[in-house]
Design a protein around this motif. Structure first.
Motif, PDB file in Angstrom:
ATOM      1  N   ARG A  49       8.188 -14.573   7.721  1.00 46.81           N
ATOM      2  CA  ARG A  49       8.071 -13.177   7.294  1.00 46.81           C
ATOM      3  C   ARG A  49       9.229 -12.338   7.833  1.00 46.81           C
ATOM      4  N   HIS A  73       8.458  -7.309  -0.607  1.00 48.62           N
ATOM      5  CA  HIS A  73       8.019  -6.169  -1.443  1.00 48.62           C
ATOM      6  C   HIS A  73       8.458  -4.851  -0.813  1.00 48.62           C
ATOM      7  N   MET A 127       5.777 -12.547   1.248  1.00 46.29           N
ATOM      8  CA  MET A 127       6.071 -11.736   0.050  1.00 46.29           C
ATOM      9  C   MET A 127       5.959 -10.237   0.333  1.00 46.29           C
ATOM     10  N   LEU A 128       5.021  -9.863   1.225  1.00 51.14           N
ATOM     11  CA  LEU A 128       4.865  -8.447   1.572  1.00 51.14           C
ATOM     12  C   LEU A 128       6.153  -7.876   2.148  1.00 51.14           C
ATOM     13  N   ALA A 129       6.792  -8.685   3.025  1.00 50.18           N
ATOM     14  CA  ALA A 129       8.050  -8.224   3.637  1.00 50.18           C
ATOM     15  C   ALA A 129       9.094  -7.993   2.552  1.00 50.18           C
ATOM     16  N   LEU A 163       0.214 -11.033  11.944  1.00 50.67           N
ATOM     17  CA  LEU A 163       0.158 -11.362  10.521  1.00 50.67           C
ATOM     18  C   LEU A 163      -0.945 -10.528   9.876  1.00 50.67           C
ATOM     19  N   LEU A 164      -0.848 -10.348   8.565  1.00 49.68           N
ATOM     20  CA  LEU A 164      -1.875  -9.569   7.865  1.00 49.68           C
ATOM     21  C   LEU A 164      -3.070 -10.462   7.577  1.00 49.68           C
ATOM     22  N   GLY A 171      -6.355 -12.041   6.206  1.00 50.17           N
ATOM     23  CA  GLY A 171      -6.920 -12.075   4.860  1.00 50.17           C
ATOM     24  C   GLY A 171      -5.872 -12.373   3.799  1.00 50.17           C
ATOM     25  N   PHE A 172      -4.595 -12.134   4.109  1.00 48.57           N
ATOM     26  CA  PHE A 172      -3.517 -12.460   3.178  1.00 48.57           C
ATOM     27  C   PHE A 172      -3.071 -13.897   3.465  1.00 48.57           C
ATOM     28  N   GLU A 180       1.717 -14.731   0.907  1.00 48.08           N
ATOM     29  CA  GLU A 180       1.626 -13.283   0.705  1.00 48.08           C
ATOM     30  C   GLU A 180       2.201 -12.512   1.884  1.00 48.08           C
ATOM     31  N   HIS A 231       9.882 -13.164  -5.469  1.00 49.27           N
ATOM     32  CA  HIS A 231       9.021 -13.277  -4.272  1.00 49.27           C
ATOM     33  C   HIS A 231       8.422 -14.662  -4.075  1.00 49.27           C
TER      34      HIS A 231
END
Lengths: 421, 228
Positions: free
Chosen positions: B156, B110, B106-108, B95-96, B98-99, B103, B119
């Motif tokens: 995700r 985006h 949502m990154l996936a 996982l990212l 800090g996000f 998020e 999103h």
């Protein structure tokens, strides 16, 4: 989610590093803008100081010294011009006006300039802006004196006060030379700030100044007598500088100016065209200016390197982040542009905050200088220059992001997705 | 009318010095299907998944995801297709940091090109269906429990509505009970969203939970001395 919000989040994750880097850039931008502004303000102050005169005549060794001593009160002129010679000069040409100056005394380190009432009527410290009085009036009689704004602000003299002058130029704040205790002056006026060196001077009539020095001459000769205006002799009557204005037509200086300039030089005077001398002076200090600006630019460049290092050092931690984004569909170009944009955003933030630093610092300094010293140092940078500096900082920051961006671009995905120990 | 398989591999060949050599003549996973790729640690399972995701360049062959050949394109276009068609789950979640949970999902979306307006709500729906709600959605993933992080990883992987989810040893560090629960979670999520699942594991106890399973040795030959 957008690229912008990803970058903001990324900056927030490394909040401390981000804030320190932005502040580094901001300080550099602030310093750069402040130096640029001060350079312009300084030039303006010199231009203001020369006022509306065409020529400054003296017996000083050179025209630049003459201007520095006569208009900027850097020191007292050492070579007097006899009054008779001044009168001959005044009569030699139909000048618009000719104003004599005599320097040699000071009040608590501030030079006292002896002159005529025409100094306040015809001479303007900044062309187009006549003198303005904060209190009182110009001197009209002997032993009346007017104080410049800085003198009043720092010494506290007010209209109605009685003061005595000290012999000497006042180049130092320490009293040196003897005090003319036998004669005191009445303060009759306080000037508004003019933004020129005259704010740091006092102004009185010629005869009073001659009386002080005639008294000194008598004392030196062993004659302990009271000296009045009627006791003045030819040897006492002298001036140290003459402000001259040639008649103008439609606002343009007469073509006679160069002729008079040459004629006076041939007659043995030191003749200065203040605008030219100030141009020479600024030319001399231009190298120092350039050095200061170069140093500020170097600080700005160092802040750019700081951005690069901050981002580059964080790339070790970010390789996994980059690899994950790649798995989620981000291209190499995308992770490169995200890193580059992040760097540029640091530059934008640093540029904007640095501009605020410079503006706030300048406002605070200008306010203090005006209140305490009567110096007018306005913010002298135009918006286009400020914008150019901010844009330049952003471009520099973006350039600083190229190397970290390339690291992101070339980050291998597979090896950076492996479980860490 | 036959449906397009979620994954179709033909004549795939890959090798790099000192590493496993992969050869797949033909292999498919049907749309919505589930396949277990078995093999011991270091046997090349991850290499196969990275090949299928287009993260490694094959020497030759085709990898069609939902009918689109991933290996026929390179660069940004391949990355875009991967983001849209493939979800990935990792043993350590990846996982990212800090996000937030939301998020990460949502990154996936985006990077897969899902319109931004969708999103937030879609991420909340997805995470909600996996048992995360309220403040948990906006909490940084580093501050979630391991079980919650696992659910975020699953969310995700499914956020862009992929044709197939590639799960690389998602149970490697879990005890048998938790491993079973994790597999059930992933399978259920994929079924609900209509995504096929290709899951790799070295755990023989998972074999009985998958009807379709294949041994990695079918595709991979290891250099002598490897495969520990």
């Amino acid at each position: 989610m957008s690229d912008f919000s990803i970058i903001l989040r990324s900056l927030r994750i490394r909040l401390f590093s981000t804030v320190v880097t932005i502040l580094t850039v901001a300080v550099a931008v602030g310093l750069f803008l402040t130096l640029l502004s001060m350079r312009e303000s300084g030039r303006d102050a010199f231009r203001r100081g020369s006022g509306n005169i065409d020529l400054l005549v003296s017996a000083e060794p050179g025209p630049l010294v003459s201007v520095l001593n006569g208009l900027f009160h850097a020191g007292a002129p050492a070579n007097p011009i006899p009054w008779a010679r001044f009168e001959a000069l005044r009569a030699s040409y139909p000048w618009a006006w000719a104003i004599p100056l005599q320097q040699g005394d000071n009040y608590r380190g501030y030079p006292a300039i002896a002159t005529t009432p025409a100094f306040f009527e015809d001479y303007q410290p900044e062309a187009g802006r006549p003198w303005a009085f904060a209190a009182g009036r110009p001197f009209e009689a002997n032993f009346e004196i007017v104080a410049g704004s800085e003198v009043a602000a720092t010494t506290g003299v007010a209209v109605g006060d009685r003061i005595t002058l000290t012999h000497g130029s006042g180049g130092s704040r320490e009293d040196h030379g003897h005090s003319h205790d036998e004669y005191d002056y009445e303060v009759v006026g306080i000037l508004e700030p003019s933004g020129s060196a005259h704010d740091r001077a006092l102004f009185s009539d010629l005869e009073s100044s001659w009386v002080l020095h005639a008294f000194d001459r008598h004392e030196a000769e062993g004659r302990h007598v009271h000296v009045g205006v009627d006791d003045l002799e030819e040897v006492d009557r002298a001036v140290t500088g003459i402000l001259l204005k040639v008649p103008s037509r439609g606002g343009m200086a007469s073509a006679a100016l160069p002729q008079q300039f040459d004629r006076l030089r041939r007659e043995g005077f030191t003749v200065a065209q203040p605008a030219q001398e100030i141009g020479r002076l600024l030319g001399i200090v231009a190298n120092v200016d350039a050095l200061l600006i170069a140093m500020a630019a170097a600080v700005l460049l160092a802040s750019g390197i700081g951005i690069m290092l901050a981002l580059y050092n964080s790339m070790d931690q970010r390789r996994r982040q980059v690899a994950i984004m790649r798995v989620l569909g981000a291209s190499r170009g995308k992770v490169f542009s995200l890193t580059l944009t992040e760097s540029a955003m640091i530059g934008v933030a640093g540029g904007v905050i640095g501009t605020l630093f410079a503006a706030i610092g300048n406002a605070a300094t200008a306010s203090t200088l005006k209140e305490r010293l009567g110096l007018v140092i306005p913010w002298s940078l135009d918006p286009a220059t400020v914008l150019a500096v901010v844009v330049g900082t952003t471009i520099l920051a973006a350039a600083a992001g190229v190397l970290p961006g390339l690291v992101a671009y070339r980050t291998p995905v597979a090896t950076n997705l492996r479980p860490t120990a | 009318m036959p449906t397009t398989p979620a994954l179709l591999v033909r004549d795939l060949s890959f090798a790099h010095p000192g590493g496993p050599a992969v050869t797949i003549d033909e292999w498919s996973v049907p749309a919505g299907g589930e396949v277990l790729l078995q093999g011991p640690s270091g046997s090349g399972k991850s290499t196969i998944l990275q090949l299928l995701a287009g993260l490694l360049d094959a020497k030759s062959g085709r990898v069609e995801i939902d009918g689109e050949d991933l290996l026929a394109v390179r660069g940004a276009e391949r990355d875009r297709r991967r983001g849209r068609r493939i979800g990935m789950i990792f043993q350590t979640f990846n996982l990212l940091s800090g996000f937030s949970a939301r998020e990460n999902a949502m990154l996936a979306m985006h990077f897969a090109g899902v319109p931004a307006a969708a999103h937030r709500e879609r991420a909340a729906d997805l995470l909600g269906s996996l048992g995360l709600s309220g403040n948990e959605l906006d909490r940084p993933v580093d501050r979630l429990s391991v079980g919650q992080q696992q659910r975020v990883a699953v969310a995700r992987a499914l956020a862009a509505e992929p044709a197939i989810v590639l799960a690389d040893e998602p149970t490697a560090s879990l005890d048998p009970d938790n491993a079973a629960r994790t597999v059930d979670l992933v399978r259920e999520a994929c079924r609900t969203r209509g995504a096929a699942l290709l899951l790799t594991s070295h755990d023989p106890s998972l074999a009985e939970r998958f009807e379709n399973r294949i041994d990695v040795s079918t595709f991979v030959s290891l250099p002598s001395g490897a495969g520990s």
